[in-house]
Motif scaffolding. Structure first.
Motif, mmCIF file in Angstrom:
data_model
loop_
_atom_site.group_PDB
_atom_site.id
_atom_site.type_symbol
_atom_site.label_atom_id
_atom_site.label_comp_id
_atom_site.label_asym_id
_atom_site.label_seq_id
_atom_site.Cartn_x
_atom_site.Cartn_y
_atom_site.Cartn_z
ATOM 1 N N LEU A 272 59.872 70.749 21.544
ATOM 2 C CA LEU A 272 59.311 71.730 21.980
ATOM 3 C C LEU A 272 58.746 72.675 20.993
ATOM 4 C CD1 LEU A 272 61.130 72.196 25.326
ATOM 5 C CD2 LEU A 272 59.343 70.616 24.959
ATOM 6 N N GLU A 273 57.351 73.042 21.263
ATOM 7 C CA GLU A 273 56.901 74.449 20.346
ATOM 8 C C GLU A 273 57.675 75.681 21.067
ATOM 9 O OE1 GLU A 273 54.459 73.651 17.695
ATOM 10 O OE2 GLU A 273 55.533 72.043 18.290
ATOM 11 N N GLY A 274 58.059 75.505 22.342
ATOM 12 C CA GLY A 274 58.583 76.856 22.715
ATOM 13 C C GLY A 274 59.006 76.643 24.342
ATOM 14 N N TYR A 275 59.984 77.412 24.901
ATOM 15 C CA TYR A 275 60.253 77.294 26.402
ATOM 16 C C TYR A 275 60.806 78.654 26.799
ATOM 17 C CZ TYR A 275 65.159 76.594 24.650
ATOM 18 O OH TYR A 275 66.271 76.610 24.131
ATOM 19 N N GLY A 276 60.924 78.833 28.152
ATOM 20 C CA GLY A 276 61.689 79.866 28.766
ATOM 21 C C GLY A 276 61.857 79.998 29.979
ATOM 22 N N GLY A 277 62.499 80.779 30.917
ATOM 23 C CA GLY A 277 62.124 80.576 32.250
ATOM 24 C C GLY A 277 63.717 81.021 32.884
ATOM 25 N N HIS A 278 63.977 80.174 34.139
ATOM 26 C CA HIS A 278 65.060 79.980 34.993
ATOM 27 C C HIS A 278 65.660 78.696 35.147
ATOM 28 C CE1 HIS A 278 64.209 84.311 35.958
ATOM 29 N NE2 HIS A 278 63.077 83.607 36.488
ATOM 30 N N ALA A 279 66.710 78.493 35.807
ATOM 31 C CA ALA A 279 67.209 77.260 36.121
ATOM 32 C C ALA A 279 66.317 76.614 37.116
ATOM 33 C CB ALA A 279 68.355 77.498 36.670
ATOM 34 N N LEU A 280 65.579 77.288 37.902
ATOM 35 C CA LEU A 280 64.757 76.531 38.920
ATOM 36 C C LEU A 280 63.281 76.399 38.657
ATOM 37 C CD1 LEU A 280 66.473 77.641 42.194
ATOM 38 C CD2 LEU A 280 67.119 75.742 40.751
ATOM 39 N N ALA A 281 62.758 77.270 37.904
ATOM 40 C CA ALA A 281 61.397 77.302 37.367
ATOM 41 C C ALA A 281 61.292 77.770 35.956
ATOM 42 C CB ALA A 281 60.677 78.129 38.406
ATOM 43 N N ALA A 282 60.476 76.937 35.152
ATOM 44 C CA ALA A 282 60.491 77.364 33.782
ATOM 45 C C ALA A 282 58.921 76.873 33.341
ATOM 46 C CB ALA A 282 61.601 76.623 32.766
ATOM 47 N N GLY A 283 58.859 77.265 31.941
ATOM 48 C CA GLY A 283 57.590 76.900 31.292
ATOM 49 C C GLY A 283 57.974 76.345 29.936
#
Length: 690
Positions: free
Chosen positions: A409-420
């Motif tokens: 991945l180039e990047g990621y973030g978010g929560h356990a149930l919803a992320a981007g």
């Protein structure tokens, strides 16, 4: 069936009775006991959440540093920017802190990035723009915790940065004057499940003298409540307190923006609860960010002009209709693609497409995850790069899965149930394989099962009175962590049905033991449900009050239905659950307990029909034979319990294969106490007798 499995709790009968005797309604008592709130004192503590003081904001790591720097900016008259996110949590966070600081004389610019042009979180272009406008301090809300490079760039521009966020933290944190996020491992704040707007509220409270904090909480709880509910935060603990206060403010004295939006969405006179926020307000606020116009929603909650608020509300509702149309087109395209793929052992959905609207693919991912019972990842492609949104299913932890894919991945973030996340197109194949492996490892290779959590089976449909259903309001606010109660009824007869809402929803009339019940099954047709008038069904539902033309009546909002088993199938299913050690309701356990006369009848029947000390028969024929010979009402499941107890106590030896029984009688010289059986003791405990 919409769900593959119904997971039905069996509340303790004595605990339910204790809550009812303390003055709580029957349905609410059932729901509380099903969720582990089993004594009156615990129930009072849960239901009164929000009446005490909230935890000290300075218990949060770096809150002292954040408050000190913002207070200094207020004192110096510095130009500050509140930098938020384009979803409901981010918009309400931005408006809350902006209004708070402006009311204290602050010179504040709210900044929410354009989802389509800038993407999520801090970016260099925005930092350059804010620096050119003379901003010296940026306070992030609902974003920033993963902005490592952007934080360094802000420092190179001479910008001071205070980060407030609530998303999951990576191993390395951004370099900023303060990083306030209750999810930091070394934070120690007693309630780490705050929304982004909850953290923004805590910063406002930290900037307020203790004796004035109650007033600030009253002024801003509405914004905090809407952001918390919309971001699907657990409505327990401090969130429950915030949301309860905020909903009260929304119903009693909404600010111009909320008043206008409630009126435009035709919800002004229906009462405001968490469902109003989640299903009426939130989609319209979210539409602004999804369709690339978050400033409209921000202005709505910053304006005090009722006329301007009306104009903005109309715009948001129009954007929401546009969002719905765009979402429907992408969803249908995805269904067509998935229908062409083999469905065997589908562990996850990973789809990529050119021209998809980045703002709506998260909603499509949610719908796909629910429909196909697996996590869904939607990737919008442009010029070889992909921006992805994903939604979980069955508790699968998306953030941990993305962490394991970090090299792709180039990047990621978010929560356990919803992320981007962001990804290059050539990595999507490897990403799909890695995600499928993550799901397989998480499930142990068994696959995810769509499960409906049911609080309790109702022993009697007559419990569904207006008074009892209204009594469920004491559980509000309901949402994540404290969902609306779901109950079940067995063996209802479908007396009538018709499709409503242009054929999109199913309305039913059910009868159960002389009680007639109206029900609505949203987003389901008669063909989908597989029911017709005259069918007998088991239903799972949330009871509600339906108001129409001045009349009020109980209506069941169905979560699922399934064909009711025959009496024989139902009895066998309960007995099989007993054998597996599954939970049984007190009523089910009571129905399994044989009487002394039944034990005696089974024993005499076996002795009278044994050949060379052995009886071979089916359970059904054996039960019928006992009933006819001795004139007692015998059931298959109680006959089987009799045999199990006698086997346990050494009177017989039983072998079962499918429905065939081989029973050998044992020579016993002593008197046997059948009530001493562990199985009988367990049944009596489950029935509330022991």
């Amino acid at each position: 069936m919409k769900y593959q499995k119904w997971d039905q709790a069996a509340p303790d009968r004595k605990a339910v009775l204790a809550l009812r005797e303390s003055g709580l309604p029957a349905l609410a008592s059932l729901a509380l006991c099903a969720r582990g709130v089993e004594d009156p004192e615990a129930a009072r503590a849960f239901l009164s959440a929000g009446e005490g003081e909230l935890p000290d904001p300075f218990l949060m790591k770096d809150m002292d540093k954040a408050a000190e720097r913002v207070a200094l900016a207020l004192e110096r008259g510095e130009h500050m920017a509140v930098y938020g996110d384009y979803d409901v949590d981010g918009i309400t966070s931005t408006c809350l802190l902006t209004r708070f600081l402006r009311e204290r004389g602050g010179r504040v610019t709210p900044y929410i990035p354009d989802r389509l042009e800038e993407g999520y979180g801090l970016n260099r272009e925005a930092l350059n723009t804010l620096r050119e406008r003379g901003v010296s301090l940026i306070v992030t809300v609902d974003c920033g915790i993963t902005a490592l490079e952007e934080a360094d760039y802000a420092a190179s521009l001479g910008l001071d940065l205070v980060i407030t966020d609530h998303h999951e933290c990576k191993e390395r944190l951004p370099r900023a004057l303060a990083v306030v996020d209750p999810r930091q491992k070394d934070c120690g704040y007693p309630f780490p499940c705050l929304a982004g707007v909850g953290v923004a509220l805590k910063l406002a409270l930290a900037l307020t003298p203790p004796e004035e904090r109650e007033g600030v909480l009253e002024d801003y709880a509405d914004l905090a409540a809407v952001g918390t509910v919309a971001d699907v935060m657990k409505l327990t603990g401090e969130n429950r307190a915030i949301v309860r206060r905020g909903l009260s403010r929304l119903e009693r004295d909404p600010r111009p923006g909320f008043r206008a939006l409630l009126r435009e969405s035709r919800a002004e006179d229906r009462g405001v609860n968490a469902s109003t926020v989640g299903f009426t307000l939130a989609p319209r606020i979210n539409a602004a960010g999804r369709m690339g116009r978050p400033a409209l929603a921000a202005e709505l909650f910053l304006t005090d002009d009722p006329i301007r608020a009306e104009e903005l509300s109309r715009s948001l509702c129009a954007l929401n209709r546009e969002r719905q149309q765009t979402e429907a087109l992408i969803f249908q395209e995805c269904l067509a693609r998935l229908d062409r793929e083999p469905a065997q052992r589908r562990r996850a959905i990973v789809l990529a497409g050119e021209g998809w609207h980045q703002g709506v693919v998260g909603i499509v991912a949610s719908r796909l995850a629910e429909r196909y019972a697996c996590p869904a990842f939607m990737i919008c492609l442009q010029d070889g790069k992909g921006k992805g949104s994903c939604r979980s299913f069955g508790g699968f932890n998306l953030f941990e899965a993305l962490e394991s894919c970090a090299g792709l991945l180039e990047g990621y973030g978010g929560h356990a149930l919803a992320a981007g996340f962001t990804i290059r197109e050539e990595q999507i194949g490897a990403f799909r394989r890695r995600i499928e492996a993550c799901v397989e490892a998480w499930t142990g290779g068994g696959g995810l099962v769509s499960t409906l959590e049911i609080d309790a089976e109702l022993p009697d449909a007559s419990l569904l009175t207006l008074e009892e259903v209204e009594g469920l309001d004491i559980l509000e606010p309901c949402g994540a962590g404290n969902p609306k109660p779901v109950f079940s009824l067995r063996c209802c007869t479908v007396s009538a049905l018709n499709e409503v809402g242009g054929g999109r929803h199913l309305k039913l009339r059910l009868t159960k033991g002389g009680t007639v019940l109206d029900a609505i099954f949203f987003s389901t047709t008669a063909a989908d449900a597989g029911v017709a008038p005259g069918d007998r069904v088991d239903v799972a539902f949330t009871p509600q009050i339906n108001e129409f033309r001045g009349s009020r009546a109980v209506q069941l909002q169905l979560c699922d239905l399934k064909a009711a088993p025959t009496r024989m199938e139902a009895e066998r299913a309960v007995y099989d659950r007993l054998r597996r050690g599954d939970a049984l309701s007190p009523r089910e356990a009571e129905a399994l307990i044989p009487s002394r006369a039944e034990f005696a009848a089974v024993w005499r029947y076996l002795n009278g029909h044994a050949r060379l000390g052995r009886v071979e028969d089916t359970a059904r024929r054996l039960a019928r034979g006992v009933s006819r010979t001795y004139g007692i009402k015998e059931t298959v499941m109680r006959t089987l319990v009799c045999l199990d107890v006698m086997d346990e106590r050494g009177l017989i030896r039983v072998e079962q294969s499918t429905d065939h029984l081989r029973i050998d009688l044992c020579q016993v010289e002593r008197k046997v106490d059948l009530e001493g059986s562990e199985l009988m003791k367990r049944l009596r405990r489950l029935a509330g007798e022991g």
